[in-house]
Scaffold this motif. Structure first.
Motif, PDB file in Angstrom:
ATOM      1  N   SER A  48       0.795  -1.228   0.000  1.00 39.13           N
ATOM      2  CA  SER A  48       0.000   0.000   0.000  1.00 39.13           C
ATOM      3  C   SER A  48       0.831   1.283   0.000  1.00 39.13           C
ATOM      4  O   SER A  48       0.294   2.359  -0.255  1.00 39.13           O
ATOM      5  N   THR A  49       2.145   1.184   0.232  1.00 37.26           N
ATOM      6  CA  THR A  49       2.955   2.417   0.166  1.00 37.26           C
ATOM      7  C   THR A  49       2.961   2.979  -1.244  1.00 37.26           C
ATOM      8  O   THR A  49       2.987   4.193  -1.441  1.00 37.26           O
ATOM      9  N   ILE A  50       2.907   2.101  -2.233  1.00 34.47           N
ATOM     10  CA  ILE A  50       2.846   2.576  -3.617  1.00 34.47           C
ATOM     11  C   ILE A  50       1.582   3.438  -3.820  1.00 34.47           C
ATOM     12  O   ILE A  50       1.583   4.398  -4.586  1.00 34.47           O
ATOM     13  N   HIS A  72       2.309   6.721  -0.960  1.00 33.57           N
ATOM     14  CA  HIS A  72       3.540   7.500  -1.083  1.00 33.57           C
ATOM     15  C   HIS A  72       4.209   7.362  -2.448  1.00 33.57           C
ATOM     16  O   HIS A  72       5.224   7.993  -2.695  1.00 33.57           O
ATOM     17  N   GLY A  73       3.670   6.516  -3.309  1.00 30.32           N
ATOM     18  CA  GLY A  73       4.364   6.243  -4.570  1.00 30.32           C
ATOM     19  C   GLY A  73       3.690   6.852  -5.784  1.00 30.32           C
ATOM     20  O   GLY A  73       4.317   7.033  -6.825  1.00 30.32           O
ATOM     21  N   MET A  74       2.412   7.161  -5.669  1.00 28.19           N
ATOM     22  CA  MET A  74       1.669   7.734  -6.802  1.00 28.19           C
ATOM     23  C   MET A  74       0.710   8.802  -6.289  1.00 28.19           C
ATOM     24  O   MET A  74       0.195   8.689  -5.182  1.00 28.19           O
ATOM     25  N   THR A  81       5.360  -0.903   3.210  1.00 33.76           N
ATOM     26  CA  THR A  81       6.382  -0.951   2.165  1.00 33.76           C
ATOM     27  C   THR A  81       6.557  -2.405   1.728  1.00 33.76           C
ATOM     28  O   THR A  81       5.906  -3.311   2.257  1.00 33.76           O
ATOM     29  N   VAL A  82       7.510  -2.636   0.846  1.00 31.74           N
ATOM     30  CA  VAL A  82       7.809  -4.007   0.434  1.00 31.74           C
ATOM     31  C   VAL A  82       8.170  -4.853   1.660  1.00 31.74           C
ATOM     32  O   VAL A  82       7.652  -5.961   1.850  1.00 31.74           O
ATOM     33  N   ALA A  83       9.036  -4.314   2.535  1.00 38.23           N
ATOM     34  CA  ALA A  83       9.458  -5.094   3.712  1.00 38.23           C
ATOM     35  C   ALA A  83       8.258  -5.444   4.588  1.00 38.23           C
ATOM     36  O   ALA A  83       8.054  -6.608   4.954  1.00 38.23           O
ATOM     37  N   GLY A 129       5.881  -2.538  -7.869  1.00 39.38           N
ATOM     38  CA  GLY A 129       6.566  -1.873  -8.971  1.00 39.38           C
ATOM     39  C   GLY A 129       8.060  -2.021  -8.800  1.00 39.38           C
ATOM     40  O   GLY A 129       8.712  -2.822  -9.473  1.00 39.38           O
ATOM     41  N   GLY A 130       8.582  -1.249  -7.847  1.00 36.02           N
ATOM     42  CA  GLY A 130      10.021  -1.312  -7.593  1.00 36.02           C
ATOM     43  C   GLY A 130      10.285  -1.542  -6.124  1.00 36.02           C
ATOM     44  O   GLY A 130       9.496  -1.133  -5.280  1.00 36.02           O
ATOM     45  N   ILE A 131      11.376  -2.204  -5.807  1.00 32.70           N
ATOM     46  CA  ILE A 131      11.750  -2.379  -4.400  1.00 32.70           C
ATOM     47  C   ILE A 131      12.688  -1.237  -3.999  1.00 32.70           C
ATOM     48  O   ILE A 131      13.252  -0.547  -4.845  1.00 32.70           O
ATOM     49  N   ILE A 187      20.327   2.342   3.039  1.00 29.13           N
ATOM     50  CA  ILE A 187      20.055   1.067   2.373  1.00 29.13           C
ATOM     51  C   ILE A 187      18.677   0.617   2.824  1.00 29.13           C
ATOM     52  O   ILE A 187      18.414   0.507   4.018  1.00 29.13           O
ATOM     53  N   SER A 188      17.791   0.374   1.896  1.00 33.53           N
ATOM     54  CA  SER A 188      16.405   0.038   2.258  1.00 33.53           C
ATOM     55  C   SER A 188      16.321  -1.265   3.059  1.00 33.53           C
ATOM     56  O   SER A 188      17.013  -2.248   2.749  1.00 33.53           O
ATOM     57  N   ALA A 189      15.437  -1.251   4.030  1.00 33.38           N
ATOM     58  CA  ALA A 189      15.163  -2.470   4.809  1.00 33.38           C
ATOM     59  C   ALA A 189      14.525  -3.551   3.934  1.00 33.38           C
ATOM     60  O   ALA A 189      14.468  -4.719   4.333  1.00 33.38           O
ATOM     61  N   ASP A 190      14.068  -3.190   2.738  1.00 35.14           N
ATOM     62  CA  ASP A 190      13.519  -4.199   1.816  1.00 35.14           C
ATOM     63  C   ASP A 190      14.535  -5.308   1.534  1.00 35.14           C
ATOM     64  O   ASP A 190      14.174  -6.477   1.363  1.00 35.14           O
ATOM     65  N   ALA A 231      15.796  -2.374 -15.621  1.00 42.44           N
ATOM     66  CA  ALA A 231      16.044  -1.223 -14.743  1.00 42.44           C
ATOM     67  C   ALA A 231      14.780  -0.368 -14.638  1.00 42.44           C
ATOM     68  O   ALA A 231      14.757   0.795 -15.045  1.00 42.44           O
ATOM     69  N   PHE A 232      13.718  -0.982 -14.167  1.00 41.30           N
ATOM     70  CA  PHE A 232      12.461  -0.302 -13.889  1.00 41.30           C
ATOM     71  C   PHE A 232      11.858   0.335 -15.148  1.00 41.30           C
ATOM     72  O   PHE A 232      11.120  -0.336 -15.859  1.00 41.30           O
ATOM     73  N   TRP A 233      12.144   1.597 -15.436  1.00 44.27           N
ATOM     74  CA  TRP A 233      11.524   2.249 -16.595  1.00 44.27           C
ATOM     75  C   TRP A 233      12.096   1.732 -17.913  1.00 44.27           C
ATOM     76  O   TRP A 233      11.533   1.978 -18.973  1.00 44.27           O
ATOM     77  N   ALA A 283      16.294   9.799   5.180  1.00 43.54           N
ATOM     78  CA  ALA A 283      15.566   8.658   5.748  1.00 43.54           C
ATOM     79  C   ALA A 283      14.350   8.277   4.896  1.00 43.54           C
ATOM     80  O   ALA A 283      14.438   8.222   3.679  1.00 43.54           O
ATOM     81  N   LYS A 284      13.222   8.049   5.524  1.00 44.32           N
ATOM     82  CA  LYS A 284      12.011   7.578   4.845  1.00 44.32           C
ATOM     83  C   LYS A 284      11.509   8.499   3.747  1.00 44.32           C
ATOM     84  O   LYS A 284      10.754   8.094   2.877  1.00 44.32           O
ATOM     85  N   ALA A 285      11.872   9.778   3.854  1.00 41.31           N
ATOM     86  CA  ALA A 285      11.334  10.764   2.914  1.00 41.31           C
ATOM     87  C   ALA A 285      12.014  10.689   1.546  1.00 41.31           C
ATOM     88  O   ALA A 285      11.485  11.193   0.558  1.00 41.31           O
ATOM     89  N   LEU A 293      11.838  11.562  -4.321  1.00 44.23           N
ATOM     90  CA  LEU A 293      12.403  11.348  -5.651  1.00 44.23           C
ATOM     91  C   LEU A 293      11.317  10.931  -6.655  1.00 44.23           C
ATOM     92  O   LEU A 293      11.272  11.421  -7.780  1.00 44.23           O
ATOM     93  N   LEU A 294      10.420  10.026  -6.211  1.00 46.25           N
ATOM     94  CA  LEU A 294       9.359   9.564  -7.116  1.00 46.25           C
ATOM     95  C   LEU A 294       8.462  10.728  -7.531  1.00 46.25           C
ATOM     96  O   LEU A 294       8.102  10.871  -8.701  1.00 46.25           O
ATOM     97  N   GLN A 295       8.105  11.583  -6.565  1.00 48.11           N
ATOM     98  CA  GLN A 295       7.235  12.722  -6.839  1.00 48.11           C
ATOM     99  C   GLN A 295       7.911  13.724  -7.782  1.00 48.11           C
ATOM    100  O   GLN A 295       7.306  14.211  -8.745  1.00 48.11           O
TER     101      GLN A 295
HETATM  102  N1  PSU Z   1      10.175   2.137  -5.385  1.00 49.22           N
HETATM  103  C1  PSU Z   1       9.253   2.463  -6.290  1.00 49.22           C
HETATM  104  N2  PSU Z   1       7.989   2.742  -5.901  1.00 49.22           N
HETATM  105  C2  PSU Z   1       7.625   2.702  -4.584  1.00 49.22           C
HETATM  106  C3  PSU Z   1       8.609   2.341  -3.619  1.00 49.22           C
HETATM  107  C4  PSU Z   1       9.868   2.057  -4.063  1.00 49.22           C
HETATM  108  O1  PSU Z   1       9.551   2.490  -7.462  1.00 49.22           O
HETATM  109  O2  PSU Z   1       6.465   2.975  -4.258  1.00 49.22           O
HETATM  110  C5  PSU Z   1       8.219   2.216  -2.177  1.00 49.22           C
HETATM  111  C6  PSU Z   1       7.995   0.741  -1.795  1.00 49.22           C
HETATM  112  O3  PSU Z   1       6.956   0.658  -0.833  1.00 49.22           O
HETATM  113  C7  PSU Z   1       9.321   0.357  -1.163  1.00 49.22           C
HETATM  114  C8  PSU Z   1       9.671   1.654  -0.457  1.00 49.22           C
HETATM  115  O4  PSU Z   1       9.238  -0.729  -0.265  1.00 49.22           O
HETATM  116  O5  PSU Z   1       9.282   2.678  -1.348  1.00 49.22           O
HETATM  117  C9  PSU Z   1      11.133   1.742  -0.128  1.00 49.22           C
HETATM  118  O6  PSU Z   1      11.360   2.859   0.673  1.00 49.22           O
HETATM  119  P1  PSU Z   1      12.800   3.073   1.345  1.00 49.22           P
HETATM  120  O7  PSU Z   1      13.708   3.396   0.207  1.00 49.22           O
HETATM  121  O8  PSU Z   1      12.587   4.233   2.277  1.00 49.22           O
HETATM  122  O9  PSU Z   1      13.145   1.806   2.054  1.00 49.22           O
END
Ligand code: PSU
Ligand code: MN
Length: 310
Positions: free
Chosen positions: A27-29, A32-34, A106-108, A125-127, A140-143, A189-191, A260-262, A267-269
């Motif tokens: 649900s973060t996507i 916070h992702g779109m 998030t993914v984690a 979408g992306g981790i 480094i993401s906790a993912d 590589a995602f896109w 941190a979390k922000a 970056l996505l926004q």
């Molecule tokens: N990458 C994307 N879209 C996203 C995210 C990552 O392309 O929405 C979200 C996912 O929920 C992922 C999280 O688990 O961001 C990672 O955040 P962080 O880098 O703060 O660990």
């Protein structure tokens, strides 16, 4: 004995009772992702894609002290429009539940909740990964740690160019996470469908991926698998077209002291704004593509385990 506060949607409860294949969604996507309203539209389309492919979607979120596994339509709407939703990872999942916060996983955190709910396959979408400059920020993401310890197969489109892809791959290798490219020899590589990095592993069918998931369980290996599924060709954005926008977003994040979390949501926004929405259109296409592959893997896994118990 675990006693997690799980709350299943009617559809997911029925699927569990009937042994149907289930695909988890984060649900973060959405939060916070779109941007709204594309976030909720995408969530609904992706759920429909999973149903059309013969599996059952389970979007995971935290509300009122419970882990929702599957959201009803009104719950999805509320979450997508709320502005004060916490972005939850392993570190803050329990605290958010205990204090009754509304939280997006998030993914984690989605992997943890999916595993508690007995769901093995998860589409996104992306981790998260190793951020550029991690040698000084330690970001480094906790993912990545979660992939190393929780047995869920995650279907993503590779790591974004906002991350340091080679370093992300090194961490995954060290932590014993199989990274399997779908249908090609290089990492997507995602896109973009391709990157400069060879894929450590390659699978050409959902069945192989399901078999590998099941074999890890037989070996008692902790952790999941990362499936890197290339974006459909017609939706791809060439890496060259994105590079200046990514550089600009990264330098703005640094100037503004985003940490941190922000970092990832910022970056996505910014990339969404700088590409005038093109990044979002591609993002939607690749999430749908990942949902379809995840459905096929979940179906193959269900068939295999039915065969075993018969
Ligand atoms: N990458 C994307 N879209 C996203 C995210 C990552 O392309 O929405 C979200 C996912 O929920 C992922 C999280 O688990 O961001 C990672 O955040 P962080 O880098 O703060 O660990
Ligand atoms: Mn981080």
């Amino acid at each position: 004995m675990k006693n997690a506060p799980l709350k299943f949607s009617a559809e997911v409860a029925k699927a569990r009772a009937n042994g149907l294949p289930i695909v988890a969604l984060e649900s973060t996507i959405i939060t916070h992702g779109m941007p709204y309203p594309q976030n909720v539209e995408t969530a609904e389309i992706v759920e429909a894609d999973i149903r059309a492919a013969g599996a059952v979607p389970a979007t995971i979120a935290i509300m009122a002290g419970q882990i929702y596994v599957g959201l009803e339509a009104d719950e999805l709407q509320t979450l997508a429009q709320a502005s004060d939703v916490a972005k939850l990872s392993r570190a803050d999942l329990a605290f958010a539940l205990a204090t009754g916060q509304t939280g997006a996983t998030t993914v984690a955190a989605t992997m943890i909740c999916a595993h508690l709910a007995g769901i093995s396959i998860f589409a996104t979408g992306g981790i998260g990964g190793v951020h550029r400059g991690a040698e000084s920020t330690f970001d480094i993401s906790a993912d990545l740690e979660e992939l190393a310890q929780t047995p869920v197969t995650v279907v993503a489109a590779g790591a974004k160019a906002i991350l340091d892809l080679p370093k992300t791959m090194e961490v995954l290798e060290t932590r014993g996470v199989p990274v399997i490219a779908y249908g090609q020899d290089v990492l997507p590589a995602f896109w973009s469908r391709t990157s400069d990095l060879p894929a450590p592993l390659r699978a050409d069918s959902a069945k192989e991926i399901a078999a590998s998931h099941a074999m890890r369980a037989r070996l008692g290996l902790p952790g999941g698998q990362l499936i890197a599924n290339p974006i459909p060709a017609e939706a791809e954005i060439p890496a060259n077209a994105l590079r200046p926008h990514i550089e600009q977003a990264l330098s703005e994040a640094e100037t503004q002291g985003i940490a941190a979390k922000a970092v990832t949501p910022f970056l996505l926004q910014r990339i969404f704004e700088l590409t005038e929405g093109a990044s979002l259109t591609a993002n939607i296409a690749l999430v749908r593509n990942n949902a379809r592959l995840a459905s096929n893997i979940a179906k193959a896994l269900t068939l295999a385990s039915a065969g075993k118990s018969a």
